[in-house]
Design a protein around this motif. Structure first.
Motif, mmCIF file in Angstrom:
data_model
loop_
_atom_site.group_PDB
_atom_site.id
_atom_site.type_symbol
_atom_site.label_atom_id
_atom_site.label_comp_id
_atom_site.label_asym_id
_atom_site.label_seq_id
_atom_site.Cartn_x
_atom_site.Cartn_y
_atom_site.Cartn_z
ATOM 1 N N TRP A 192 0.800 -1.227 0.000
ATOM 2 C CA TRP A 192 0.000 0.000 0.000
ATOM 3 C C TRP A 192 0.836 1.282 0.000
ATOM 4 C CZ3 TRP A 192 -0.827 4.267 2.992
ATOM 5 C CH2 TRP A 192 -1.965 5.016 2.701
ATOM 6 N N PRO A 193 1.854 1.412 0.843
ATOM 7 C CA PRO A 193 2.612 2.679 0.840
ATOM 8 C C PRO A 193 3.233 3.018 -0.511
ATOM 9 C CG PRO A 193 3.104 1.419 2.819
ATOM 10 C CD PRO A 193 2.340 0.504 1.904
ATOM 11 N N THR A 194 3.728 1.987 -1.215
ATOM 12 C CA THR A 194 4.317 2.233 -2.530
ATOM 13 C C THR A 194 3.259 2.722 -3.507
ATOM 14 O OG1 THR A 194 5.993 0.532 -2.151
ATOM 15 C CG2 THR A 194 5.589 1.185 -4.436
ATOM 16 N N ALA A 195 2.076 2.084 -3.473
ATOM 17 C CA ALA A 195 0.976 2.535 -4.327
ATOM 18 C C ALA A 195 0.531 3.936 -3.931
ATOM 19 C CB ALA A 195 -0.198 1.556 -4.217
ATOM 20 N N ALA A 196 0.553 4.212 -2.632
ATOM 21 C CA ALA A 196 0.133 5.528 -2.138
ATOM 22 C C ALA A 196 1.046 6.634 -2.659
ATOM 23 C CB ALA A 196 0.119 5.532 -0.610
ATOM 24 N N ILE A 197 2.344 6.351 -2.690
ATOM 25 C CA ILE A 197 3.297 7.341 -3.182
ATOM 26 C C ILE A 197 2.984 7.696 -4.626
ATOM 27 C CG2 ILE A 197 5.697 7.620 -3.928
ATOM 28 C CD1 ILE A 197 5.271 8.254 -1.023
ATOM 29 N N GLY A 198 2.675 6.682 -5.447
ATOM 30 C CA GLY A 198 2.329 6.948 -6.840
ATOM 31 C C GLY A 198 1.092 7.830 -6.943
ATOM 32 N N LEU A 199 0.099 7.572 -6.109
ATOM 33 C CA LEU A 199 -1.113 8.378 -6.129
ATOM 34 C C LEU A 199 -0.819 9.816 -5.710
ATOM 35 C CD1 LEU A 199 -4.583 7.263 -4.774
ATOM 36 C CD2 LEU A 199 -3.756 9.579 -4.423
ATOM 37 N N VAL A 200 -0.085 9.957 -4.612
ATOM 38 C CA VAL A 200 0.214 11.302 -4.100
ATOM 39 C C VAL A 200 1.004 12.108 -5.119
ATOM 40 C CG1 VAL A 200 1.451 12.605 -2.335
ATOM 41 C CG2 VAL A 200 0.124 10.586 -1.685
ATOM 42 N N ARG A 201 2.057 11.510 -5.673
ATOM 43 C CA ARG A 201 2.896 12.257 -6.606
ATOM 44 C C ARG A 201 2.144 12.606 -7.889
ATOM 45 N NH1 ARG A 201 8.604 10.751 -9.742
ATOM 46 N NH2 ARG A 201 8.799 12.822 -10.677
ATOM 47 N N MET A 206 -0.294 16.667 -11.119
ATOM 48 C CA MET A 206 -1.367 17.076 -12.031
ATOM 49 C C MET A 206 -2.062 18.319 -11.509
ATOM 50 S SD MET A 206 -4.553 14.767 -13.408
ATOM 51 C CE MET A 206 -5.740 15.461 -14.572
ATOM 52 N N TRP A 207 -2.308 18.348 -10.204
ATOM 53 C CA TRP A 207 -2.932 19.526 -9.580
ATOM 54 C C TRP A 207 -2.003 20.732 -9.696
ATOM 55 C CZ3 TRP A 207 -0.877 21.888 -5.086
ATOM 56 C CH2 TRP A 207 -1.654 22.915 -4.541
ATOM 57 N N LEU A 208 -0.722 20.519 -9.472
ATOM 58 C CA LEU A 208 0.244 21.610 -9.524
ATOM 59 C C LEU A 208 0.300 22.231 -10.916
ATOM 60 C CD1 LEU A 208 2.315 22.856 -7.507
ATOM 61 C CD2 LEU A 208 4.042 21.397 -8.565
ATOM 62 N N GLY A 209 0.187 21.397 -11.949
ATOM 63 C CA GLY A 209 0.288 21.896 -13.314
ATOM 64 C C GLY A 209 -1.024 22.379 -13.907
ATOM 65 N N SER A 210 -2.118 22.230 -13.174
ATOM 66 C CA SER A 210 -3.415 22.665 -13.694
ATOM 67 C C SER A 210 -3.553 24.176 -13.590
ATOM 68 C CB SER A 210 -4.553 21.999 -12.921
ATOM 69 O OG SER A 210 -4.483 20.587 -13.041
ATOM 70 N N PRO A 211 -4.119 24.818 -14.609
ATOM 71 C CA PRO A 211 -4.314 26.272 -14.537
ATOM 72 C C PRO A 211 -5.349 26.642 -13.474
ATOM 73 C CG PRO A 211 -5.433 25.368 -16.458
ATOM 74 C CD PRO A 211 -4.611 24.249 -15.887
ATOM 75 N N ALA A 212 -5.201 27.822 -12.942
ATOM 76 C CA ALA A 212 -6.148 28.287 -11.927
ATOM 77 C C ALA A 212 -7.539 28.400 -12.524
ATOM 78 C CB ALA A 212 -5.700 29.636 -11.381
ATOM 79 N N ILE A 226 -6.853 13.911 -1.533
ATOM 80 C CA ILE A 226 -5.866 12.837 -1.689
ATOM 81 C C ILE A 226 -5.872 11.919 -0.471
ATOM 82 C CG2 ILE A 226 -3.396 12.340 -1.825
ATOM 83 C CD1 ILE A 226 -3.089 14.800 -3.593
ATOM 84 N N THR A 227 -5.998 12.494 0.721
ATOM 85 C CA THR A 227 -6.047 11.683 1.941
ATOM 86 C C THR A 227 -7.267 10.774 1.940
ATOM 87 O OG1 THR A 227 -4.909 13.446 3.168
ATOM 88 C CG2 THR A 227 -6.019 11.750 4.462
ATOM 89 N N ASP A 228 -8.406 11.291 1.495
ATOM 90 C CA ASP A 228 -9.615 10.464 1.397
ATOM 91 C C ASP A 228 -9.399 9.309 0.422
ATOM 92 O OD1 ASP A 228 -10.984 12.005 3.206
ATOM 93 O OD2 ASP A 228 -12.062 13.182 1.702
ATOM 94 N N TRP A 229 -8.755 9.589 -0.722
ATOM 95 C CA TRP A 229 -8.481 8.521 -1.686
ATOM 96 C C TRP A 229 -7.575 7.461 -1.077
ATOM 97 C CZ3 TRP A 229 -7.203 12.594 -5.955
ATOM 98 C CH2 TRP A 229 -8.392 13.063 -6.528
ATOM 99 N N LEU A 230 -6.583 7.909 -0.292
ATOM 100 C CA LEU A 230 -5.665 6.970 0.335
ATOM 101 C C LEU A 230 -6.376 6.082 1.356
ATOM 102 C CD1 LEU A 230 -2.569 9.284 0.973
ATOM 103 C CD2 LEU A 230 -2.756 7.488 -0.746
#
Length: 246
Positions: A192-201, A206-212, A226-230
């Motif tokens: 799970w933690p390894t999969a979680a890292i992929g989700l978080v990153r 994607m959120w960071l690169g999305s326009p406002a 993201i925490t809810d998804w985890l």
């Protein structure tokens, strides 16, 4: 009886003797080690200054800034950066080690203040997003391939800096999950933690690169999502959708 001249060396002889003694001291292993240590300290300090200057330059100029652009903004020559870091990939690696180290410490401190495993996960995700959002240009510079560079792979991934960062964060995430799931869920905790890292990153970048836009969540809301998804996956959203369709 000895003459005064025989008792005391001449000034010139004394000077020569002192010079020889000084040279002997300077050439001793201790003196050589001292000079080497001072030079190494100076070089490390200069390297830190160049990394700070490069970070400021990338923050202002963008993640595609060239070595010439960075050197110009830092008030020095491109050759200086090449001398200290080898190439742009080397600079990316050096910046990555510094910035990812700061990010890791921030995430660890945030998690230590949490009261529950879920709060710990939220604290780490939130700290990660905050640090990335503070300078998207710098984050992109240390984590992405530089077009046109001789290296055919991500400089940070090749150096192990990014991989080591996420490996450490994986271990940090495993701790609250062990508390949350219990010791009998080791098989889940291994994956799970390894999969979680992929989700978080991936979600975070994607959120960071999305326009406002009005639809884009702010940092706190994104960290919560993201925490809810985890913790819960998308089951609650699917359940709500199914109920609406009835």
């Amino acid at each position: 009886m000895n003459s005064p001249a025989a008792e005391s060396p001449s000034p010139s002889a004394a000077s020569a003797s002192d010079a020889s003694a000084l040279a002997a001291v300077e050439d001793s292993p201790v003196a050589v080690d001292g000079r080497a240590a001072r030079w190494q300290s100076h070089r490390e300090e200069r390297r830190r200054e160049l990394i700070k200057a490069a970070r400021r330059a990338v923050h202002l100029l963008g993640s595609d800034a060239s070595m010439e652009d960075i050197a110009g903004a830092a008030g020095t020559s491109k050759s200086v950066y090449y001398r200290y870091f080898g190439d742009k990939a080397g600079l990316q690696q050096a910046m990555g080690e510094v910035i990812l180290g700061q990010m890791q410490r921030r995430m660890k401190e945030a998690a230590q203040l949490a009261q529950t495993p879920r709060e710990g996960l939220y604290a780490m995700v939130s700290a990660y997003l905050q640090m990335a959002e503070s300078s998207p240009n710098v984050y992109a510079f240390i984590t992405r391939l530089s077009p046109g560079e001789a290296s055919a792979q991500d400089a940070i991934a090749a150096s192990g800096a990014l991989g080591n960062f996420f490996e450490q964060i994986t271990d940090m995430i495993a701790t609250p999950m062990q508390e949350h799931l219990g010791a009998d869920k080791e098989a889940v905790i291994d994956y799970w933690p390894t999969a979680a890292i992929g989700l978080v990153r991936n979600a975070g970048e994607m959120w960071l690169g999305s326009p406002a836009s009005p639809a884009k969540p702010d940092q706190a809301a994104m960290a919560g999502q993201i925490t809810d998804w985890l913790c819960l996956g998308i089951a609650p959203a699917l359940k709500t959708t199914s109920q609406h369709q009835l």
